[in-house]
Scaffold this active site. Structure first.
Site, PDB file in Angstrom:
ATOM      1  N   HIS A 200      -2.975  -2.990   0.824  1.00  0.00           N
ATOM      2  CA  HIS A 200      -3.302  -1.572   1.047  1.00  0.00           C
ATOM      3  C   HIS A 200      -4.284  -1.436   2.204  1.00  0.00           C
ATOM      4  O   HIS A 200      -5.266  -2.188   2.266  1.00  0.00           O
ATOM      5  CB  HIS A 200      -3.891  -0.959  -0.229  1.00  0.00           C
ATOM      6  CG  HIS A 200      -2.902  -0.899  -1.363  1.00  0.00           C
ATOM      7  ND1 HIS A 200      -2.590  -2.010  -2.122  1.00  0.00           N
ATOM      8  CD2 HIS A 200      -2.146   0.114  -1.833  1.00  0.00           C
ATOM      9  CE1 HIS A 200      -1.673  -1.672  -3.014  1.00  0.00           C
ATOM     10  NE2 HIS A 200      -1.382  -0.386  -2.867  1.00  0.00           N
TER      11      HIS A 200
ATOM     12  N   ASP B 175       0.200  -0.176   2.162  1.00  0.00           N
ATOM     13  CA  ASP B 175       0.468   1.152   1.593  1.00  0.00           C
ATOM     14  C   ASP B 175      -0.789   2.043   1.647  1.00  0.00           C
ATOM     15  O   ASP B 175      -1.914   1.544   1.726  1.00  0.00           O
ATOM     16  CB  ASP B 175       0.863   1.028   0.117  1.00  0.00           C
ATOM     17  CG  ASP B 175       2.264   0.461  -0.076  1.00  0.00           C
ATOM     18  OD1 ASP B 175       2.901   0.062   0.914  1.00  0.00           O
ATOM     19  OD2 ASP B 175       2.702   0.430  -1.239  1.00  0.00           O
ATOM     20  N   ASP B 176      -0.550   3.335   1.577  1.00  0.00           N
ATOM     21  CA  ASP B 176      -1.555   4.386   1.303  1.00  0.00           C
ATOM     22  C   ASP B 176      -2.312   4.908   2.524  1.00  0.00           C
ATOM     23  O   ASP B 176      -3.107   5.826   2.392  1.00  0.00           O
ATOM     24  CB  ASP B 176      -2.581   3.958   0.246  1.00  0.00           C
ATOM     25  CG  ASP B 176      -1.969   3.724  -1.120  1.00  0.00           C
ATOM     26  OD1 ASP B 176      -0.744   3.897  -1.255  1.00  0.00           O
ATOM     27  OD2 ASP B 176      -2.711   3.362  -2.044  1.00  0.00           O
TER      28      ASP B 176
ATOM     29  N   HIS C 262       5.721   6.443   2.400  1.00  0.00           N
ATOM     30  CA  HIS C 262       5.236   6.213   1.028  1.00  0.00           C
ATOM     31  C   HIS C 262       5.254   7.529   0.237  1.00  0.00           C
ATOM     32  O   HIS C 262       4.722   7.595  -0.862  1.00  0.00           O
ATOM     33  CB  HIS C 262       3.820   5.650   1.113  1.00  0.00           C
ATOM     34  CG  HIS C 262       3.327   4.961  -0.131  1.00  0.00           C
ATOM     35  ND1 HIS C 262       4.126   4.196  -0.950  1.00  0.00           N
ATOM     36  CD2 HIS C 262       2.090   4.918  -0.700  1.00  0.00           C
ATOM     37  CE1 HIS C 262       3.400   3.724  -1.959  1.00  0.00           C
ATOM     38  NE2 HIS C 262       2.175   4.152  -1.837  1.00  0.00           N
TER      39      HIS C 262
ATOM     40  N   HIS D  29       0.710  11.016  -3.207  1.00  0.00           N
ATOM     41  CA  HIS D  29       0.731   9.784  -3.996  1.00  0.00           C
ATOM     42  C   HIS D  29       0.869  10.138  -5.473  1.00  0.00           C
ATOM     43  O   HIS D  29      -0.055   9.970  -6.265  1.00  0.00           O
ATOM     44  CB  HIS D  29      -0.550   8.972  -3.747  1.00  0.00           C
ATOM     45  CG  HIS D  29      -0.377   7.509  -3.996  1.00  0.00           C
ATOM     46  ND1 HIS D  29      -0.640   6.928  -5.204  1.00  0.00           N
ATOM     47  CD2 HIS D  29       0.064   6.505  -3.192  1.00  0.00           C
ATOM     48  CE1 HIS D  29      -0.393   5.631  -5.125  1.00  0.00           C
ATOM     49  NE2 HIS D  29       0.032   5.349  -3.915  1.00  0.00           N
TER      50      HIS D  29
END
Ligand SMILES: [Zn+2]
Length: 237
Positions: free
Chosen positions: A197, A51-52, A102, A106
């Site tokens: 991540h 993720d990210d 995603h 965020h």
């Protein structure tokens, strides 16, 4: 219990889930009907997800490690990161890794309007598709925080929402390769979906180093257990 009390309890519960993602996670794992959200797939392998990203500091190094091992993964990208580092997102696609969404930003979805979440997801999906040529199939919300509006927004875009079955807690200041592997092993089993991540853009600066250094151990663990490391598109669920 009166209606306002029920509503109040639900709001407190939702706030707690938002403030403490791990509480939400443990609650989720206890819900048999929600098991599909944890991405449990075919027992011949594990699905690896990041993720990210994308992030030029770390994503290409992760791609190199995975390519050397003949492994695949799904990268849940942020549209905002794709706009900052389009060449990294393009490299992920060119090397035949899967790209998931995603969100564009965020941000937690709790207490946000349906329109705001719709826009967030649509913008992120467009950024990914226009930059990489890949249209995401899977969606994972920031912090794993799900609301009905989240699920509806993903459904509108034809995205399947997936969380994870085990995580390395690699975003923490205290994370080390050993702690990441210990956390992963806690719930790792054939068919698991693994959360790591590939960027520290939302976490402790430099946290990605623990992830990078833990990857060889994860690859070795999978190999010794005859488990393929694959993307969600090949996970058989
Ligand atoms: Zn995230």
């Amino acid at each position: 219990m009166r209606a306002w009390q029920i509503a109040g309890t639900a709001a407190v519960g939702a706030y707690a889930a938002n403030a403490f993602p791990s509480l939400w996670y443990h609650w989720l794992l206890a819900q048999k009907t929600a098991r599909w959200l944890t991405g449990e797939g075919d027992a011949s392998g594990i699905a690896l997800t990041f993720d990210d990203g994308p992030d030029p500091k770390s994503t290409p190094q992760i791609l190199d490690l995975l390519d050397a091992a003949g492994a695949k993964a799904t990268f849940f990208m942020l549209g905002s990161q794709v706009e900052l580092y389009p060449w990294v997102a393009q490299e992920v696609a060119a090397r035949n890794f899967e790209i998931g969404l995603h969100g564009h930003w965020h941000k937690v979805h709790l207490l946000r309007s349906q329109a705001s979440i719709n826009y967030d997801l649509a913008r992120g999906a467009s950024a990914i598709a226009e930059t990489t040529g890949q249209s995401p199939t899977f969606f994972r919300p920031p912090y794993g925080c799900l609301t009905k509006a989240t699920l509806d927004a993903a459904h509108r875009l034809g995205l399947r929402t997936v969380l994870w079955g085990t995580w390395g807690r690699d975003w923490r200041k205290t994370a080390t390769p050993v702690s990441v592997m210990a956390d992963l092993r806690h719930r790792l089993k054939p068919g698991s979906t693994v959360l790591l991540h590939d960027s520290d853009c939302t976490s402790y600066p430099g946290a990605f180093r623990a992830t990078l250094d833990a990857l060889p151990a994860l690859i070795e663990t999978a190999a010794s257990n005859k488990l393929a490391i694959r993307a969600l598109r090949d996970h058989g669920f």
